[in-house]
Design an enzyme around this catalytic site. Structure first.
Site, PDB file in Angstrom:
ATOM      1  N   TRP A 160       0.839  -1.201   0.000  1.00 15.76           N
ATOM      2  CA  TRP A 160       0.000   0.000   0.000  1.00 15.76           C
ATOM      3  C   TRP A 160       0.874   1.250   0.000  1.00 15.76           C
ATOM      4  O   TRP A 160       1.597   1.513   0.971  1.00 15.76           O
ATOM      5  CB  TRP A 160      -0.915  -0.009   1.233  1.00 15.76           C
ATOM      6  CG  TRP A 160      -1.979  -1.047   1.112  1.00 15.76           C
ATOM      7  CD1 TRP A 160      -3.184  -0.920   0.504  1.00 15.76           C
ATOM      8  CD2 TRP A 160      -1.916  -2.391   1.594  1.00 15.76           C
ATOM      9  NE1 TRP A 160      -3.874  -2.109   0.564  1.00 15.76           N
ATOM     10  CE2 TRP A 160      -3.124  -3.028   1.224  1.00 15.76           C
ATOM     11  CE3 TRP A 160      -0.957  -3.150   2.284  1.00 15.76           C
ATOM     12  CZ2 TRP A 160      -3.411  -4.349   1.522  1.00 15.76           C
ATOM     13  CZ3 TRP A 160      -1.237  -4.458   2.583  1.00 15.76           C
ATOM     14  CH2 TRP A 160      -2.447  -5.054   2.208  1.00 15.76           C
ATOM     15  N   HIS A 174      -6.894   1.635   2.880  1.00 15.48           N
ATOM     16  CA  HIS A 174      -7.993   0.702   2.624  1.00 15.48           C
ATOM     17  C   HIS A 174      -9.004   0.769   3.777  1.00 15.48           C
ATOM     18  O   HIS A 174      -8.678   1.217   4.879  1.00 15.48           O
ATOM     19  CB  HIS A 174      -7.497  -0.741   2.418  1.00 15.48           C
ATOM     20  CG  HIS A 174      -6.623  -1.266   3.532  1.00 15.48           C
ATOM     21  ND1 HIS A 174      -6.081  -2.515   3.520  1.00 15.48           N
ATOM     22  CD2 HIS A 174      -6.205  -0.700   4.700  1.00 15.48           C
ATOM     23  CE1 HIS A 174      -5.375  -2.723   4.616  1.00 15.48           C
ATOM     24  NE2 HIS A 174      -5.442  -1.623   5.352  1.00 15.48           N
ATOM     25  N   ARG A 200      -4.124   6.549  -1.960  1.00 14.82           N
ATOM     26  CA  ARG A 200      -2.841   5.865  -2.192  1.00 14.82           C
ATOM     27  C   ARG A 200      -1.902   6.759  -2.996  1.00 14.82           C
ATOM     28  O   ARG A 200      -2.315   7.362  -3.982  1.00 14.82           O
ATOM     29  CB  ARG A 200      -3.057   4.536  -2.905  1.00 14.82           C
ATOM     30  CG  ARG A 200      -3.745   3.550  -1.995  1.00 14.82           C
ATOM     31  CD  ARG A 200      -3.718   2.137  -2.496  1.00 14.82           C
ATOM     32  NE  ARG A 200      -4.675   1.347  -1.726  1.00 14.82           N
ATOM     33  CZ  ARG A 200      -4.993   0.106  -1.969  1.00 14.82           C
ATOM     34  NH1 ARG A 200      -4.424  -0.525  -2.984  1.00 14.82           N
ATOM     35  NH2 ARG A 200      -5.880  -0.527  -1.219  1.00 14.82           N
ATOM     36  N   ALA A 311     -13.915 -11.494   4.960  1.00 20.36           N
ATOM     37  CA  ALA A 311     -13.910 -10.040   4.729  1.00 20.36           C
ATOM     38  C   ALA A 311     -13.569  -9.799   3.274  1.00 20.36           C
ATOM     39  O   ALA A 311     -12.988 -10.660   2.607  1.00 20.36           O
ATOM     40  CB  ALA A 311     -12.896  -9.367   5.632  1.00 20.36           C
TER      41      ALA A 311
HETATM   42  C1  FA5 Z   1      -7.147  -4.079  -0.306  1.00 18.94           C
HETATM   43  O1  FA5 Z   1      -7.162  -2.876  -0.219  1.00 18.94           O
HETATM   44  C2  FA5 Z   1      -7.595  -4.991   0.803  1.00 18.94           C
HETATM   45  N1  FA5 Z   1      -7.791  -4.212   1.982  1.00 18.94           N
HETATM   46  C3  FA5 Z   1      -8.871  -5.701   0.389  1.00 18.94           C
HETATM   47  C4  FA5 Z   1      -9.263  -6.805   1.314  1.00 18.94           C
HETATM   48  C5  FA5 Z   1     -10.169  -6.562   2.311  1.00 18.94           C
HETATM   49  C6  FA5 Z   1      -8.685  -8.066   1.189  1.00 18.94           C
HETATM   50  C7  FA5 Z   1     -10.537  -7.585   3.216  1.00 18.94           C
HETATM   51  C8  FA5 Z   1      -9.042  -9.096   2.062  1.00 18.94           C
HETATM   52  C9  FA5 Z   1      -9.961  -8.842   3.045  1.00 18.94           C
HETATM   53  P1  FA5 Z   1      -6.458  -4.056  -2.813  1.00 18.94           P
HETATM   54  O2  FA5 Z   1      -5.286  -3.159  -2.642  1.00 18.94           O
HETATM   55  O3  FA5 Z   1      -6.308  -5.156  -3.802  1.00 18.94           O
HETATM   56  O4  FA5 Z   1      -6.931  -4.688  -1.408  1.00 18.94           O
HETATM   57  O5  FA5 Z   1      -7.711  -3.185  -3.185  1.00 18.94           O
HETATM   58  C10 FA5 Z   1      -8.990  -3.753  -3.263  1.00 18.94           C
HETATM   59  C11 FA5 Z   1      -9.759  -3.127  -4.392  1.00 18.94           C
HETATM   60  O6  FA5 Z   1      -9.787  -1.710  -4.254  1.00 18.94           O
HETATM   61  C12 FA5 Z   1      -9.154  -3.361  -5.766  1.00 18.94           C
HETATM   62  O7  FA5 Z   1      -9.569  -4.594  -6.279  1.00 18.94           O
HETATM   63  C13 FA5 Z   1      -9.723  -2.214  -6.544  1.00 18.94           C
HETATM   64  O8  FA5 Z   1     -11.039  -2.496  -6.944  1.00 18.94           O
HETATM   65  C14 FA5 Z   1      -9.730  -1.125  -5.525  1.00 18.94           C
HETATM   66  N2  FA5 Z   1      -8.519  -0.301  -5.644  1.00 18.94           N
HETATM   67  C15 FA5 Z   1      -7.337  -0.509  -5.078  1.00 18.94           C
HETATM   68  N3  FA5 Z   1      -6.453   0.460  -5.407  1.00 18.94           N
HETATM   69  C16 FA5 Z   1      -7.114   1.304  -6.216  1.00 18.94           C
HETATM   70  C17 FA5 Z   1      -6.770   2.512  -6.887  1.00 18.94           C
HETATM   71  N4  FA5 Z   1      -5.567   3.069  -6.790  1.00 18.94           N
HETATM   72  N5  FA5 Z   1      -7.711   3.108  -7.641  1.00 18.94           N
HETATM   73  C18 FA5 Z   1      -8.933   2.572  -7.721  1.00 18.94           C
HETATM   74  N6  FA5 Z   1      -9.337   1.462  -7.117  1.00 18.94           N
HETATM   75  C19 FA5 Z   1      -8.429   0.822  -6.363  1.00 18.94           C
END
Ligand code: FA5
Length: 343
Positions: A160, A174, A200, A311
């Site tokens: 992250w 997140h 981010r 989750a």
């Molecule tokens: C997470 O942020 C984890 N907290 C998700 C999670 C929650 C996993 C609970 C397990 C249990 P990730 O970085 O992959 O995961 O982000 C999850 C989703 O947020 C992505 O699939 C996407 O749809 C969205 N996302 C992430 N980063 C961005 C971004 N920079 N811009 C737009 N959407 C984003």
């Protein structure tokens, strides 16, 4: 002498009566009242001088003078009522609204598409029995990382790209930043979604923004399995898109789940331009999910031997992009009304 006074009283009455009845406004009426009944008026002078009149005539003159006084007061009163009513009628006549005139065209705007879709998401999960909490946009390093099993100096923190803020706080990367609080503070069964803004510090492209929305989901109870998770997510997608949705589940790593995975959605039927979003794969990743790690449950005071749960964290803009065939995430925060007005 006394006859003269009586005649004078008659004259005062006759003249005043005709003048008062002709008065056209309240100011003039007041002038007439002062002139005929005020301290310096003829009538009051006569009333004051009664004591000097012959005692045997006094009664007649007194009666007559009081009679004239009462009569004039009565006439003034009647005229005042008439004038007040006339004034009111005139005001009502002049002060009216034509309700048939077409209104001025107002541009009152509407809710942003993200808000509309957040509300739809809240609505669907509420009907499934979930409650709603909202995250802090600025939260502690502990809640964003440590409490979800990413201790200091753990390489997973690099997953992250974080905006750090003074005092070990972060702009939440997140919505998982709320997991610890929710699991700790609620009694099982826990069914909560957490929609909120995340940040981010990363380069933007067609599917990445520095500011975007996630909707976290948490389910904790006895005997919860992956099956429950996939069923819940599939039911949500079908409702959100209003049709049967093809989803692809692939394993993935997140320190706060075991096992973990991500879900992608079929976008092969969307426009040519969408290929730059899906990098031509025909799938767009929308969420990370998994079974909540025993350590996360334990830190939040729920015995992992007794309870299990799942989750997820879904990207709201990506869902909207899929629903409306939007081929660049940066449109959402561009403030471009040509885009916003389409919703
Ligand atoms: C997470 O942020 C984890 N907290 C998700 C999670 C929650 C996993 C609970 C397990 C249990 P990730 O970085 O992959 O995961 O982000 C999850 C989703 O947020 C992505 O699939 C996407 O749809 C969205 N996302 C992430 N980063 C961005 C971004 N920079 N811009 C737009 N959407 C984003």
């Amino acid at each position: 002498m006394s006859q003269k006074i009586l005649d004078k009283l008659d004259k005062i009455e006759d003249e005043a009566q005709s003048v008062i009845q002709e008065v056209k406004n309240l100011d003039d009426l007041e002038k007439q009242r002062i002139e005929n009944l005020g301290r310096k008026s003829e009538l009051v002078k006569i009333l004051r001088s009664i004591k000097d009149v012959d005692p045997d005539k006094r009664d007649d003159i007194g009666k007559k003078a009081n009679y004239v006084k009462n009569k004039l007061e009565e006439t003034i009163q009647t005229q005042r009522k008439k004038l007040v009513e006339l004034k009111l009628e005139k005001e009502i006549d002049e002060d009216w609204i034509d309700v048939t005139v077409p209104p001025k065209k107002l541009n009152i705007g509407h809710l942003h598409p993200i808000t509309q879709m957040q509300q739809l998401t809240e609505n669907i999960f509420t009907r499934m029995g979930f409650d709603i909490e909202y995250p802090y946009e600025i939260d502690s390093e502990f809640h964003n990382f440590d409490a979800v099993n990413i201790p200091k100096n753990h390489p997973a923190r690099d997953m992250w790209d974080t905006f750090w803020i003074e005092g070990d706080n972060v702009a939440i990367t997140h919505t998982s930043s709320m997991q610890h609080r929710i699991i700790k503070s609620k009694e099982t069964p826990i069914r909560t979604i957490i929609p909120g803004k995340c940040f981010r510090n990363e380069a933007t492209d067609a599917r990445h923004e520095h500011t975007f929305y996630q909707v976290e989901g948490i389910y904790v109870d006895r005997g919860i399995t992956m099956n429950n998770m996939l069923g819940t997510l599939k039911a949500f997608f079908d409702e959100f898109f209003g049709q049967n949705t093809n989803i692809l589940f692939t394993p993935d790593f997140f320190p706060f789940v075991e096992p973990g995975g991500m879900v992608s959605i079929d976008c092969s039927n969307l426009s040519e331009g969408f290929k730059k979003v899906s990098k031509g794969t025909g799938w767009l990743e929308v969420l990370g999910c998994g079974m909540i790690h025993p350590k996360v449950l334990e830190m939040a005071g729920k015995d992992p031997e007794v309870y299990s749960g799942f989750a997820w964290g879904v990207g709201l803009e990506r869902l909207i992009m899929l629903k409306y065939d939007i081929d660049d995430i940066r449109l959402f925060h561009s403030g471009d009304l040509r885009f916003i007005r389409q919703f």
